[in-house]
Structures are given as structure tokens and as C-alpha cells.
Write an enzyme that holds these catalytic residues in place. Sequence first.
Site, PDB file in Angstrom:
ATOM      1  CG  ASP A 106      -1.904   7.306   1.386  1.00  0.00           C
ATOM      2  OD1 ASP A 106      -1.181   8.305   1.272  1.00  0.00           O
ATOM      3  OD2 ASP A 106      -2.811   7.016   0.572  1.00  0.00           O
ATOM      4  CG  ASP A 144      -1.901   1.111   1.284  1.00  0.00           C
ATOM      5  OD1 ASP A 144      -2.319   1.572   0.204  1.00  0.00           O
ATOM      6  OD2 ASP A 144      -2.239   1.555   2.396  1.00  0.00           O
TER       7      ASP A 144
END
Length: 500
Positions: free
Chosen positions: A81, A79
Site C-alpha cells: 500500500d 511494501d
Amino acid sequence: MLSRYLKKVNVASLSYCLANRNYHLRTQSWEGSTSDLLDSYKIEKEKSMNQSYNAYLSPNKIFANKEINLDEIKVYGFDYDYTIASYKRRLQYLIFDMALNILIEDNKYPKGMRSLTYNPNFGVRGLHYDIEKGLLMKIDSQHHIELGTVYRGYTPLNDYEVLSTYEGTHLSVQYLSSFYDNGKYMRQLIDMDSLSEMALLSQIADYFKQKSMSFDPKYIFMDVKAAIKKVHVSGNMHTTVQNAISDYLEPDPDLTELLDYLISADKKLFIITNSPFDFLDAGMTHLIGPDWRSLFDVIITSARKPGFYTDAFQHLTASDWTTTWDRVKCFERGNVYQRGSAREFLKLAGFKGSEVLYFGDQVYRDLADLALKLGWKTGAIIPELEREIEVTSSDNYQQTLNWLMSLEKLIEHAQGIRSAEALQLSNEWKEEHQEVRNLLKISFNPRFGSMFRTSTKPSYFSGRIARYADLYTSSITNFLNYQLHHTFYQKRAALPHEIM
């Protein structure tokens, strides 16, 4: 803290040697008197005060909930963030301020609320919010409310109020959760943005109380949730961060080294993120450089996780990063795609789910479906882990914990003696036991304690990590401390009936 709390005793004045007494604190047997118990109490307290534990644990360690052999991992996914990108605390202030402005301007909340400011020290991730009752609380892995951690705004509820409200401490599965713990009655505030959300919920409730204004907690929750969502989908937060990227992103000098380390071992790399491409591109360019896309085999943006598990892929043109409408039949290195589904992703990329290790920060959005439905290996990134380890490794914490466990053994032995004196001792020590528990709790957070445990059990948050994350650590760059044929073993913990 413990040294101020515990009273010093003169062990040398005791007229016997502990080794010659007819008891042992690690057994259930006791052959002495209440006088012997008092002597033992003094000795154990002194030992807890003066012992140095040297319980250092590296904050850069990777921990396993399941045995994972890195030799079997061919593909590493991330991922963006809070996984690749680590944000400074000021991002939470930004989200709080933007959401508050939406509430005031769009929902006509009192303008006096402009004086509210984000409090970074109030809560911890993983708490639950009762939508109907407007209560923030900590719940353990067996669905029990931890007494002393229930708040309406900034006001704590006493034990009697909690027990009366919920007819005990246990919450049914139906009341507590949905699959993503985003149910009708309770919501778990588990992702990083939840820190801003719980701060708004608590401060708004406190504001209304101070102004003697009546309100429905459910509407407050719905408004705050919608405002936080609008901060993201409007693009205003992304634009603000992009325009001052160094003010919000933490630099990570080890990130490029990690990616090169994996590539040199012939591992495949990909990104799947809910963030739009321009936001991802600005952050990755800042962290790695303009050629960052060449490091990844597949890049998926605007994935809309957990909706990522059902959508079709779209390709973004490299000239202006606009969407094309042709069906994506294969992935090309350096290109960027959006939306899509995990099953189609594996098919187009030619990856096997059992060979994929994917890292994310959000247990439900990033990891749950991948672990349960697709058989991917999963890793949770938990930045707060570093401070948790720092606290639990300290001599002060270890001394307090050791005294707590010794006190529990003493109470057990006192309960085995049938006398009024032993009963009085037992009751006094139980009171002290609760005070010592509180010392451990406030070592982490004065209201909610540790993210990972309640006084007696793993927290609900910790239980979700154990269920959906095979590995967990504070940063993806901690992998630089391990060879890529390393096997992680789950730590064996004794069951109550086992001896280890």
C-alpha cells in the site's frame, strides 16, 4: 507573488557601483552607513525580483540520507500500500466516510455530523496531535513547535496562547514521543491514513465548537483512532476497493518494467505487506496481471508490522488461500505466507540484511526497526515529494527565498551599526522578514507549510526520514532512471561554522 509584494526601484538612479562599495553581504563586516544599507536594500530587492534561477530539479530523482552503492544490493523488498500501489485521493474520502459512519452509528455521535466531508487541503502528513489538549501542530526536528501552525479544530491559536499553553515552544522527549511516536501525550500523524484521521479530529472539534457542545479531546481522539482501525480490520474498506479497483488504484505502466529490470539483473524480489492476500492479489492482478506472483521470490501478507518482527510464519494453501498450520521450513517461489518475523525471514530466504533494500511509505511501521535493529537498507516512498519539488524549483519561490536570505544579511549588518537609525531599520526589516517567511510557507500549505521544513529547520517528519530512510523518492519506478551499479551520495550541507 513576490513581484506583487516587493516594490520596484530605479537602480540606474543610484550614483555608485555596488562593486566599489566597502561591504559584502556574504561577510560579517560592514564599513558603511545606514544610507549605504538602504542603497544595498534597494539593489538586493531588485536583484531578487528580476533574476531567473532556472532551479529545475527532477521530481523523479532519488535522494540520499546515507551513501548507498547499489552494487551491494542483492535483494529488493517492497511494501504494497502506497509503495507498489498508488491510490487515488478518493480512498481518503472513503476512509473518512466509513470512519464517520462508525462514530455516528456505533459511538452515537450527533447525526448532524453526516454533513461533514473530507477536506484534502487542510493538513499535511507529519503533524503532531496533542491528545489531551486537542491541538494539531507542526514540530521541527529539534522538538520546537512552529508558531503559526497550531490549530484547535479549524481555529488557529495565536503565539501568546501557544507560549502560555506549553510555557515556550520546546517539547520534552518524554512529552513528545515513544519509539514509534505514538506516545501517551502526543501522536505523530505520519502515514497516509493519517490524512483522514486529522480531518476527522479537526472537523469534529470544529462541529462541537459551532454547536457550543462541550467535549473531552482525549475521548474524541480515542474514538477516531478506533474508528479508523475498524475501517481496516473489518474488511469493509478492502471489499469496497476490490469491487471497484480501477476507481481507487492509480495505473502505473512502469511497474512491470521496473520488476523486469531488477529480475534481469539477477536481483531477488519480495513483498512484505500488512494487507490480506485477497486484497493484495486483486491490486497486483489489476496492476501487473494474474501471473504477478511469479515475479517475486517471497510474498508475505498480513505481516502485522511492526509485530512482524516477532511472529512465526504461516503458509497459505494455493487452492483456497486458507491457512495451514505446519511450521514453515523454507520459502518456495510463488507461494504466499503470512505473519512471521524479519529475522526468521532472512534465515528462510537465505538473505543477508546488509544486502537488502526495502521500500515502504510508513517511517515507523515499515522502516524504523529494519534500519535500527536489523541493518537493512531502507527507502521511503513519499508521493508528496513531487509537489514539494515543483514548488521549490519555481522562479517565484527561488526569488522569495533569495530575498529572505539577503534580508537576513542586511539585518545582521544593521545590527552591527550602533545608531538609532540602524536600530529602526533592523526592526522594520525583521517585520518584513517574517512576512517573507510566511510567503514561503503558504507556497506549500496556507496553514502548515512544507512537510519537510519549518521556517528555520527541518520538520520533525523530515528528521524521521533522515533517521530511518537511507533513500527517499516519490515512486519506486524512479529507479528506472538509474543503473544498478549507481552510488547515491548524501548531499553535504555546511554546518553554521563551515564555509562551502
